[in-house]
Motif scaffolding. Structure first.
Motif, PDB file in Angstrom:
ATOM      1  N   ILE A 324       0.842  -1.206   0.000  1.00  0.00           N
ATOM      2  CA  ILE A 324       0.000   0.000   0.000  1.00  0.00           C
ATOM      3  C   ILE A 324       0.871   1.247   0.000  1.00  0.00           C
ATOM      4  O   ILE A 324       0.624   2.201  -0.755  1.00  0.00           O
ATOM      5  CB  ILE A 324      -0.943  -0.011   1.218  1.00  0.00           C
ATOM      6  N   LEU A 325       1.906   1.257   0.834  1.00  0.00           N
ATOM      7  CA  LEU A 325       2.790   2.425   0.881  1.00  0.00           C
ATOM      8  C   LEU A 325       3.434   2.699  -0.468  1.00  0.00           C
ATOM      9  O   LEU A 325       3.655   3.853  -0.844  1.00  0.00           O
ATOM     10  CB  LEU A 325       3.882   2.232   1.937  1.00  0.00           C
ATOM     11  N   ASN A 326       3.727   1.657  -1.198  1.00  0.00           N
ATOM     12  CA  ASN A 326       4.427   1.811  -2.482  1.00  0.00           C
ATOM     13  C   ASN A 326       3.502   2.159  -3.639  1.00  0.00           C
ATOM     14  O   ASN A 326       3.971   2.617  -4.691  1.00  0.00           O
ATOM     15  CB  ASN A 326       5.196   0.530  -2.810  1.00  0.00           C
ATOM     16  N   THR A 327       2.187   1.961  -3.484  1.00  0.00           N
ATOM     17  CA  THR A 327       1.281   2.157  -4.623  1.00  0.00           C
ATOM     18  C   THR A 327       0.214   3.228  -4.396  1.00  0.00           C
ATOM     19  O   THR A 327      -0.377   3.704  -5.366  1.00  0.00           O
ATOM     20  CB  THR A 327       0.560   0.835  -4.966  1.00  0.00           C
ATOM     21  N   TYR A 328      -0.053   3.606  -3.145  1.00  0.00           N
ATOM     22  CA  TYR A 328      -1.149   4.543  -2.896  1.00  0.00           C
ATOM     23  C   TYR A 328      -0.816   5.923  -3.456  1.00  0.00           C
ATOM     24  O   TYR A 328       0.293   6.437  -3.275  1.00  0.00           O
ATOM     25  CB  TYR A 328      -1.453   4.655  -1.402  1.00  0.00           C
ATOM     26  N   VAL A 329      -1.792   6.533  -4.135  1.00  0.00           N
ATOM     27  CA  VAL A 329      -1.627   7.865  -4.727  1.00  0.00           C
ATOM     28  C   VAL A 329      -2.436   8.862  -3.900  1.00  0.00           C
ATOM     29  O   VAL A 329      -3.667   8.830  -3.914  1.00  0.00           O
ATOM     30  CB  VAL A 329      -2.103   7.889  -6.195  1.00  0.00           C
ATOM     31  N   PRO A 330      -1.779   9.764  -3.165  1.00  0.00           N
ATOM     32  CA  PRO A 330      -2.501  10.732  -2.327  1.00  0.00           C
ATOM     33  C   PRO A 330      -3.368  11.665  -3.165  1.00  0.00           C
ATOM     34  O   PRO A 330      -2.997  12.056  -4.274  1.00  0.00           O
ATOM     35  CB  PRO A 330      -1.377  11.506  -1.625  1.00  0.00           C
ATOM     36  N   ARG A 331      -4.516  12.040  -2.609  1.00  0.00           N
ATOM     37  CA  ARG A 331      -5.468  12.891  -3.325  1.00  0.00           C
ATOM     38  C   ARG A 331      -5.363  14.353  -2.935  1.00  0.00           C
ATOM     39  O   ARG A 331      -5.989  15.202  -3.571  1.00  0.00           O
ATOM     40  CB  ARG A 331      -6.896  12.386  -3.080  1.00  0.00           C
ATOM     41  N   ASN A 332      -4.587  14.666  -1.908  1.00  0.00           N
ATOM     42  CA  ASN A 332      -4.418  16.056  -1.505  1.00  0.00           C
ATOM     43  C   ASN A 332      -3.184  16.167  -0.614  1.00  0.00           C
ATOM     44  O   ASN A 332      -2.500  15.169  -0.334  1.00  0.00           O
ATOM     45  CB  ASN A 332      -5.669  16.572  -0.784  1.00  0.00           C
TER      46      ASN A 332
END
Length: 509
Positions: A324-332
């Motif tokens: 998750i840390l390597n793939t999650y894309v923050p939205r803000n």
């Protein structure tokens, strides 16, 4: 922790283009380049901060008073308003290149009701100004053309910890100013606490008279009835009641509870970590209020998915967390801050988990903890009472020097390589030395299984060593790597305990 809108008690001009009796004169060099009605986010925050002080004169506090000059009307005593060259607060002192408004901080003078109204009209629409004077009709009064006021502050909201301010331009004629009020009463209300936040979105609109607020709230406008504000009871009975319903709470509510949970929080922390693994987007959205919050333990709560995953979950969950840390894309911006926090927390969580995993492989004897693994400082590694000189046991497979030593009923085997000692096997064959779980030679097989619930029976091991019927093997894997504990069982009783680090493989693997 990052904050928006920290109040600095500095002076502010009555903004050009907003009206006002003491408006600063524009700097021609600036106004030629930048339209006076163009605002930046910094400008809007500064306007809000000054407007909040003016609003509070009517709702929360009062103007400064000279108590040596009073007038009486009916049962009311009025004191002369002492507001010569009065300073208003701003959020940030702008550099010339930071602000689009051609103004410099300048004091305000208020000596009459007309001055007070004109100052209020600087920041608020006519309808808002009328409502302010209606809000406290007997608060301010002119006597012989001079402004007097009753000493009537109501006291600020005790549950308000702090607030933050952000501004966003909706269109060319309107800005939305979002004020977030944070609640936390634990410091003075424990074992109970009111925790959470409420938000008010204020409208700053372009009018014929300049930029005016058409909606507003007091500086302490925390809404205790908001769905995002909770009251928790951290007493034993309160915890027992809350624990039954925690699985129905949102990630945000669970995180608010954890702010003051202390030793009660292990179960809730694990629950929050599992929810993060199942629905990370929900966790990021729910905790977006935390990065800018003033809560004392907000950092600890934001790190929970990392700390709990490595402390209490298995290797599979740890790999999922890292994915998750390597793939999650923050939205803000707030989600990016949360993601960065988890990345930073992961390293420390792994180190602590390795230490904890190693600590579980020790035998307690003579009041000391003899553990597997590398040792610092050279033999006897800081232990008291060990034999002065260990016995040589020859060389290992890779040429390293091997030694044995016996102490307090434990036979210890270690090797020395490249100047570092490493204990790789410990054995106890008589009652006395025990594991961190309290198991010692002479205990029953049932006692072992009750403490080491995942222990696996291996017949071959028991047949080959100590004349046992079989062995129960505790080998958790994960950050314990190749370490295991073998409990040798004869006629249902532990006859030997051996802890071992196989270094390059697992007994059960």
């Amino acid at each position: 922790m990052r904050r928006f809108g920290m109040l600095l008690l500095l002076t502010i001009a009555l903004l050009a283009g907003c009206g006002g009796q003491n408006a600063a004169k524009p700097d021609p060099a600036v106004s030629e380049e930048i339209p006076s009605d163009t605002l930046t986010e910094l400008d809007v925050r500064n306007i809000y901060t000054a407007a909040a002080a003016v609003y509070d004169w009517f709702d929360l506090t009062t103007l400064p008073l000279d108590r040596t000059d009073s007038r009486t009307e009916g049962d009311r005593t009025y004191y002369r308003v002492d507001a010569e060259a009065l300073s208003l607060p701003i959020a940030v002192v702008p550099e010339p290149t930071d602000s689009s408004l051609p103004w410099q901080p300048q004091p305000v003078t208020i000596t009459s009701l007309a001055d007070l109204r004109e100052t209020a009209e600087t920041f608020f629409s006519p309808e808002m100004v009328d409502s302010l004077f209606t809000l406290s009709p007997d608060h301010y009064k002119d006597f012989d053309g001079v402004l007097y006021a009753t000493d009537g502050g109501r006291g600020s909201n005790l549950y308000l910890l702090d607030k933050s301010v952000a501004a966003e331009q909706v269109d060319e004629d309107r800005w939305a100013v979002t004020v977030t009020f944070y609640a936390d009463s634990y410091e003075w209300e424990r074992p109970s606490a009111t925790v959470g936040y409420s938000r008010a979105v204020l409208d700053l609109e372009r009018t014929a008279g300049g930029w005016k607020f058409t909606s507003f709230v007091p500086s302490d406008g925390l809404d205790l009835e908001a769905e995002t504000v909770f009251t928790f009871d951290y007493s034993f009975n309160g915890f027992a009641k809350d624990e039954q319903g925690m699985d129905t709470w949102s990630d945000y509510k669970l995180s608010c509870w954890l702010l003051h949970a202390d030793a009660l929080g292990e179960g809730a922390s694990t629950m929050l970590a599992l929810r993060f693994l199942e629905e990370p987007a929900t966790w990021f959205a729910d905790l977006s209020v935390f990065p800018d919050s003033p809560w004392e333990h907000a950092d600890v709560v934001m790190e929970t998915p990392a700390t709990a995953t490595y402390a209490w979950l298995g290797q599979e969950e740890q790999a999922e967390f890292e994915g998750i840390l390597n793939t999650y894309v923050p939205r803000n911006e707030q989600e990016q801050f949360l993601l960065d926090t988890l990345h930073s927390a992961r390293e420390g969580a792994m180190e602590r988990a390795v230490e904890d995993a190693t600590a579980s492989f020790c035998l307690v004897t003579e009041g000391q903890f003899l553990s597997l693994g590398s040792k610092d400082g050279g033999y006897p590694w800081g232990y008291a009472g060990l034999p002065e000189t260990p016995q040589s046991a020859g060389r290992g497979d890779n040429g390293e020097a091997v030694f044995t030593v016996s102490f307090g009923g434990v036979d210890v085997e270690y090797f020395e390589a490249d100047g570092t000692d490493c204990v790789y096997r410990m054995t106890a064959t008589a009652p006395g030395p025990c594991t961190p779980g309290g198991i010692q030679v002479g205990d029953t097989e049932e006692a072992v299984k009750a403490v080491y619930t995942g222990a696996v029976q291996m017949g071959a091991v028991g047949e080959d060593q100590f004349g046992a019927d079989y062995a129960l093997i505790h080998e958790p894997g994960g950050l314990a790597y190749c370490k295991h504990i073998a409990f040798y069982i004869t006629d249902g009783v532990v006859t030997a305990i051996q802890m071992e680090d196989l270094m390059d493989g697992r007994l059960l693997g």
